[in-house]
Design an enzyme around this catalytic site. Structure first.
Site, PDB file in Angstrom:
ATOM      1  CG  ASP A  65     -20.394 -11.126 -20.055  1.00  0.00           C
ATOM      2  OD1 ASP A  65     -20.917 -10.612 -21.067  1.00  0.00           O
ATOM      3  OD2 ASP A  65     -20.649 -12.286 -19.673  1.00  0.00           O
TER       4      ASP A  65
ATOM      5  CE  LYS B 137     -18.893 -13.468 -24.059  1.00  0.00           C
ATOM      6  NZ  LYS B 137     -20.222 -13.081 -24.496  1.00  0.00           N
TER       7      LYS B 137
ATOM      8  CB  THR C 143     -34.611  -5.213 -28.778  1.00  0.00           C
ATOM      9  OG1 THR C 143     -33.551  -4.916 -29.659  1.00  0.00           O
ATOM     10  CG2 THR C 143     -35.935  -4.879 -29.406  1.00  0.00           C
TER      11      THR C 143
ATOM     12  CG  PHE D 248     -30.983   1.985 -34.613  1.00  0.00           C
ATOM     13  CD1 PHE D 248     -32.251   1.423 -34.647  1.00  0.00           C
ATOM     14  CD2 PHE D 248     -30.799   3.168 -33.917  1.00  0.00           C
ATOM     15  CE1 PHE D 248     -33.330   2.041 -34.001  1.00  0.00           C
ATOM     16  CE2 PHE D 248     -31.858   3.796 -33.273  1.00  0.00           C
ATOM     17  CZ  PHE D 248     -33.124   3.232 -33.315  1.00  0.00           C
TER      18      PHE D 248
ATOM     19  CD  GLU E 163     -24.764 -10.130 -34.775  1.00  0.00           C
ATOM     20  OE1 GLU E 163     -24.174 -11.129 -35.219  1.00  0.00           O
ATOM     21  OE2 GLU E 163     -25.676 -10.190 -33.934  1.00  0.00           O
TER      22      GLU E 163
ATOM     23  CG  PHE F 220     -32.879  -4.136 -45.045  1.00  0.00           C
ATOM     24  CD1 PHE F 220     -31.789  -3.281 -45.005  1.00  0.00           C
ATOM     25  CD2 PHE F 220     -32.970  -5.152 -44.094  1.00  0.00           C
ATOM     26  CE1 PHE F 220     -30.797  -3.427 -44.039  1.00  0.00           C
ATOM     27  CE2 PHE F 220     -31.987  -5.297 -43.125  1.00  0.00           C
ATOM     28  CZ  PHE F 220     -30.906  -4.434 -43.104  1.00  0.00           C
TER      29      PHE F 220
ATOM     30  CB  CYS G  91     -32.078  -8.471 -34.162  1.00  0.00           C
ATOM     31  SG  CYS G  91     -30.865  -7.972 -32.946  1.00  0.00           S
TER      32      CYS G  91
ATOM     33  CE  LYS H 286     -33.656 -10.864 -29.309  1.00  0.00           C
ATOM     34  NZ  LYS H 286     -33.910  -9.583 -28.735  1.00  0.00           N
TER      35      LYS H 286
HETATM   36  C1  UDX Z   1     -28.273  -8.918 -26.648  1.00  0.00           C
HETATM   37  C2  UDX Z   1     -29.723  -9.288 -26.875  1.00  0.00           C
HETATM   38  O1  UDX Z   1     -29.770 -10.593 -27.436  1.00  0.00           O
HETATM   39  C3  UDX Z   1     -30.430  -8.322 -27.755  1.00  0.00           C
HETATM   40  O2  UDX Z   1     -31.795  -8.573 -27.761  1.00  0.00           O
HETATM   41  C4  UDX Z   1     -30.263  -6.975 -27.257  1.00  0.00           C
HETATM   42  O3  UDX Z   1     -30.863  -6.055 -28.141  1.00  0.00           O
HETATM   43  C5  UDX Z   1     -28.833  -6.635 -26.968  1.00  0.00           C
HETATM   44  O4  UDX Z   1     -28.191  -7.630 -26.190  1.00  0.00           O
HETATM   45  P1  UDX Z   1     -26.115  -9.678 -27.963  1.00  0.00           P
HETATM   46  O5  UDX Z   1     -25.126  -8.697 -27.487  1.00  0.00           O
HETATM   47  O6  UDX Z   1     -26.046 -10.118 -29.389  1.00  0.00           O
HETATM   48  O7  UDX Z   1     -27.576  -9.068 -27.849  1.00  0.00           O
HETATM   49  O8  UDX Z   1     -26.179 -10.942 -26.983  1.00  0.00           O
HETATM   50  P2  UDX Z   1     -24.965 -11.834 -26.438  1.00  0.00           P
HETATM   51  O9  UDX Z   1     -23.863 -11.844 -27.432  1.00  0.00           O
HETATM   52  O10 UDX Z   1     -25.573 -13.092 -25.967  1.00  0.00           O
HETATM   53  O11 UDX Z   1     -24.419 -10.994 -25.188  1.00  0.00           O
HETATM   54  C6  UDX Z   1     -25.013 -10.882 -23.968  1.00  0.00           C
HETATM   55  C7  UDX Z   1     -23.932 -10.938 -22.896  1.00  0.00           C
HETATM   56  O12 UDX Z   1     -24.537 -10.667 -21.621  1.00  0.00           O
HETATM   57  C8  UDX Z   1     -23.234 -12.289 -22.791  1.00  0.00           C
HETATM   58  O13 UDX Z   1     -21.834 -12.086 -22.889  1.00  0.00           O
HETATM   59  C9  UDX Z   1     -23.622 -12.804 -21.396  1.00  0.00           C
HETATM   60  O14 UDX Z   1     -22.592 -13.545 -20.785  1.00  0.00           O
HETATM   61  C10 UDX Z   1     -23.918 -11.513 -20.667  1.00  0.00           C
HETATM   62  N1  UDX Z   1     -24.817 -11.614 -19.504  1.00  0.00           N
HETATM   63  C11 UDX Z   1     -25.976 -12.296 -19.597  1.00  0.00           C
HETATM   64  C12 UDX Z   1     -24.473 -10.954 -18.323  1.00  0.00           C
HETATM   65  O15 UDX Z   1     -23.426 -10.326 -18.233  1.00  0.00           O
HETATM   66  N2  UDX Z   1     -25.332 -11.022 -17.275  1.00  0.00           N
HETATM   67  C13 UDX Z   1     -26.491 -11.710 -17.308  1.00  0.00           C
HETATM   68  O16 UDX Z   1     -27.222 -11.742 -16.331  1.00  0.00           O
HETATM   69  C14 UDX Z   1     -26.838 -12.370 -18.516  1.00  0.00           C
HETATM   70  C1  UDX Z   2     -30.626  -5.928 -37.428  1.00  0.00           C
HETATM   71  C2  UDX Z   2     -30.932  -4.450 -37.748  1.00  0.00           C
HETATM   72  O1  UDX Z   2     -30.583  -4.180 -39.120  1.00  0.00           O
HETATM   73  C3  UDX Z   2     -30.173  -3.533 -36.814  1.00  0.00           C
HETATM   74  O2  UDX Z   2     -30.527  -2.174 -37.065  1.00  0.00           O
HETATM   75  C4  UDX Z   2     -30.530  -3.913 -35.379  1.00  0.00           C
HETATM   76  O3  UDX Z   2     -29.854  -3.106 -34.475  1.00  0.00           O
HETATM   77  C5  UDX Z   2     -30.241  -5.374 -35.115  1.00  0.00           C
HETATM   78  O4  UDX Z   2     -30.942  -6.176 -36.063  1.00  0.00           O
HETATM   79  P1  UDX Z   2     -28.622  -7.638 -37.890  1.00  0.00           P
HETATM   80  O5  UDX Z   2     -29.595  -8.686 -37.461  1.00  0.00           O
HETATM   81  O6  UDX Z   2     -27.269  -7.611 -37.269  1.00  0.00           O
HETATM   82  O7  UDX Z   2     -29.239  -6.165 -37.666  1.00  0.00           O
HETATM   83  O8  UDX Z   2     -28.367  -7.756 -39.484  1.00  0.00           O
HETATM   84  P2  UDX Z   2     -29.172  -7.307 -40.787  1.00  0.00           P
HETATM   85  O9  UDX Z   2     -28.183  -6.810 -41.763  1.00  0.00           O
HETATM   86  O10 UDX Z   2     -30.310  -6.420 -40.480  1.00  0.00           O
HETATM   87  O11 UDX Z   2     -29.734  -8.695 -41.354  1.00  0.00           O
HETATM   88  C6  UDX Z   2     -30.726  -9.443 -40.663  1.00  0.00           C
HETATM   89  C7  UDX Z   2     -31.165 -10.628 -41.499  1.00  0.00           C
HETATM   90  O12 UDX Z   2     -31.911 -10.202 -42.631  1.00  0.00           O
HETATM   91  C8  UDX Z   2     -30.019 -11.477 -42.054  1.00  0.00           C
HETATM   92  O13 UDX Z   2     -30.378 -12.850 -41.941  1.00  0.00           O
HETATM   93  C9  UDX Z   2     -29.938 -11.080 -43.509  1.00  0.00           C
HETATM   94  O14 UDX Z   2     -29.443 -12.116 -44.330  1.00  0.00           O
HETATM   95  C10 UDX Z   2     -31.404 -10.797 -43.816  1.00  0.00           C
HETATM   96  N1  UDX Z   2     -31.596  -9.858 -44.936  1.00  0.00           N
HETATM   97  C11 UDX Z   2     -31.166  -8.572 -44.836  1.00  0.00           C
HETATM   98  C12 UDX Z   2     -32.260 -10.288 -46.085  1.00  0.00           C
HETATM   99  O15 UDX Z   2     -32.670 -11.455 -46.192  1.00  0.00           O
HETATM  100  N2  UDX Z   2     -32.469  -9.386 -47.091  1.00  0.00           N
HETATM  101  C13 UDX Z   2     -32.058  -8.104 -47.018  1.00  0.00           C
HETATM  102  O16 UDX Z   2     -32.299  -7.342 -47.979  1.00  0.00           O
HETATM  103  C14 UDX Z   2     -31.385  -7.677 -45.854  1.00  0.00           C
END
Ligand code: UDX
Ligand code: UDX
Length: 440
Positions: free
Chosen positions: A30, A35, A121, A160, A163, A257, A268, A271
């Site tokens: 990272d 971190k 993604t 997939f 969180e 869902f 996710c 975006k």
């Molecule tokens: C991210 C993206 O938001 C998502 O679209 C993708 O599918 C998977 O990666 P997430 O892991 O939730 O998801 O993001 P975040 O928690 O912000 O972690 C990204 C990490 O990358 C951060 O810890 C940041 O410090 C690090 N980073 C960012 C690097 O190490 N190098 C960089 O150049 C930019």
């Molecule tokens: C999602 C995808 O499920 C996962 O496969 C992908 O890798 C990352 O994006 P995440 O965003 O972590 O995962 O959570 P998810 O459980 O999918 O919920 C996304 C949002 O949808 C939340 O705000 C949740 O409250 C909402 N949601 C989910 C609803 O409003 N109704 C539902 O029935 C399910």
């Protein structure tokens, strides 16, 4: 297998820890030195059930290390996963600058065959752009004119993970998708995932990138569909919980869902839907269905706020309690959480806001200003004119609602996630409003 994961956020850290747990040697990278410093001490910067214990066990077995140096990680690893942010630009396009910069840096430090794997993604065709970036930036000794002398592969292996259940999703996946352009890349990925004994689907890179886009957009569509049905339920006196149950019993539809509420949030779906719409526009196809999915999602929140205003009348100087700040339960993540928009609107209308979340209070302290942050659900409800359920944390079901009722100025609950027992609360004397529960 020696594996590096670049980006140690929600996705990268879960992937790194889980790959280490199934037997690989993993280096998590990272560019945030603080971190990495905390991770080395065994401190985890996010809340994800089961992750911390697993991380400590892997560190103890010396199969998991942390660094800020891409060079170091690259030289020690055969496979490099990219789990970097791909945030939306103002026009909805995914911003791929981090992916490009890291690919360039990897190229500069490559000295033998590497498999670079997209976990983030990304729009279809990104794999090709990563290949081009690496080719352009490889040291001169690996080039003869336009000929590249160092063998490498770029593959797509989308995550997939949800969180809140990311560790168990990783260990028990419905499927693992490999988007590859060579047998060598496929063989390496098969070896990595072999311990999971999962269903594996092999495609080319573009199809794999598309699977991720299409899956997330389909799930978002399912949510918007049931939210639209919920609006109808209110108009015709039906109960969306029963409707979803009845629909979900059909195996072709499935119950998952189909939870109506205040719409989807998080880092996710919003975006990814935007970026799929942009990709379709750029490709010359008008994916108007997805534009409607997004519009319904935005409207869902508006109509919830409208309901609150309609029932409470003027919000100025009223006090509103909010339960749940994370974008969904079992996480501390507040990125694109409905709570942010709801609280901003309540404050703009002059209301005072008290809030509680079981895991997001540290994030809330930095992301929410002018809100009274409370230590428990009871104090967030005390002396309020209404209580809003914004995230369906299971523990909210076990609260003593008689105590809550007696401490509130007005016993009014707006349940944005349909998580509470409406009949029970009405019996206790609450005015209860859910989503799509049949307001005639
Ligand atoms: C991210 C993206 O938001 C998502 O679209 C993708 O599918 C998977 O990666 P997430 O892991 O939730 O998801 O993001 P975040 O928690 O912000 O972690 C990204 C990490 O990358 C951060 O810890 C940041 O410090 C690090 N980073 C960012 C690097 O190490 N190098 C960089 O150049 C930019
Ligand atoms: C999602 C995808 O499920 C996962 O496969 C992908 O890798 C990352 O994006 P995440 O965003 O972590 O995962 O959570 P998810 O459980 O999918 O919920 C996304 C949002 O949808 C939340 O705000 C949740 O409250 C909402 N949601 C989910 C609803 O409003 N109704 C539902 O029935 C399910």
């Amino acid at each position: 297998m020696n594996i590096a994961i670049v980006g140690s956020g929600y996705v990268g850290l879960v992937t790194g820890v889980c790959l280490s747990h199934i037997g690989h040697h993993v280096i998590c990278v990272d560019n945030n030195p603080d971190k990495i410093k905390s991770l080395r001490k065994g401190e985890i910067p996010i809340y994800e059930p089961g992750l911390e214990e697993l991380m400590h066990a892997c560190m103890k077995k010396k199969r998991l290390t942390f660094t800020t140096s891409i060079k170091d990680a690259c030289q020690k690893s055969l496979v490099i996963f990219l789990a970097l942010p791909t945030p939306p630009r103002a026009n909805g396009d995914a911003d791929l600058t981090y992916i490009e910069n890291v690919s360039r840096e990897i190229a500069l430090h490559m000295d033998s065959y590497k498999l670079i794997v997209e976990k983030s993604t990304v729009p279809a065709q990104t794999g090709k752009k990563i290949i081009r970036t690496i080719q352009l930036n490889l040291p001169k000794k690996f080039k003869k004119g336009n000929k590249i002398l160092l063998d490498f592969d770029v593959a797509s292996n989308p995550e997939f993970l949800k969180e809140g259940s990311a560790v168990s999703d990783f260990m028990n996946p419905d499927r693992v998708v490999f988007g590859v352009e060579s047998k060598k890349a496929e063989k390496i990925l098969r070896e990595i995932y072999q311990p999971l004994k999962a269903k594996i689907l092999v495609t080319n890179t573009a199809s794999s990138e598309m699977i991720k886009h299409a899956s997330n957009s389909f799930l978002a569509t399912k949510i918007s569909f049931i939210n639209a049905v919920a609006q109808m339920c209110d108009m015709v006196g039906a109960d969306v919980l029963k409707v979803a149950e009845g629909m979900g019993l059909d195996k072709r539809i499935g119950r998952q869902f189909l939870d109506a509420g205040i719409g989807y949030g998080g880092s996710c779906f919003p975006k990814d839907v935007d970026s799929f719409i942009r990709l379709s526009e750029k490709s010359g196809y008008d994916f108007s269905l997805l534009k409607e999915v997004r519009r319904i999602n935005e409207k869902q929140l508006d109509s919830f706020l409208h309901l609150v205003e309609e029932k409470l009348w003027n919000l100025k100087d009223k006090t509103i309690g909010v339960w749940g700040l994370a974008f969904k339960p079992n996480t501390d993540d507040m990125r694109n959480a409905a709570s942010l928009e709801i609280i901003a609107k309540l404050k703009a209308d002059g209301a005072k806001v008290k809030a509680y979340d079981p895991k997001s209070m540290a994030n809330a302290a930095s992301m929410l200003k002018g809100v009274t942050l409370c230590d428990d659900p009871y104090s967030a409800a005390e002396d309020t004119d209404a209580l809003l359920i914004v995230t369906e944390w299971p523990e909210f079901k076990d609260v003593n609602f008689i105590q809550v009722r007696d401490s509130m100025r007005q016993a009014v609950i707006f349940d944005g996630r349909n998580m509470l027992d409406a009949d029970q609360l009405k019996k206790l004397g609450f005015d209860y409003f859910g989503i799509g529960r049949g307001r005639l």
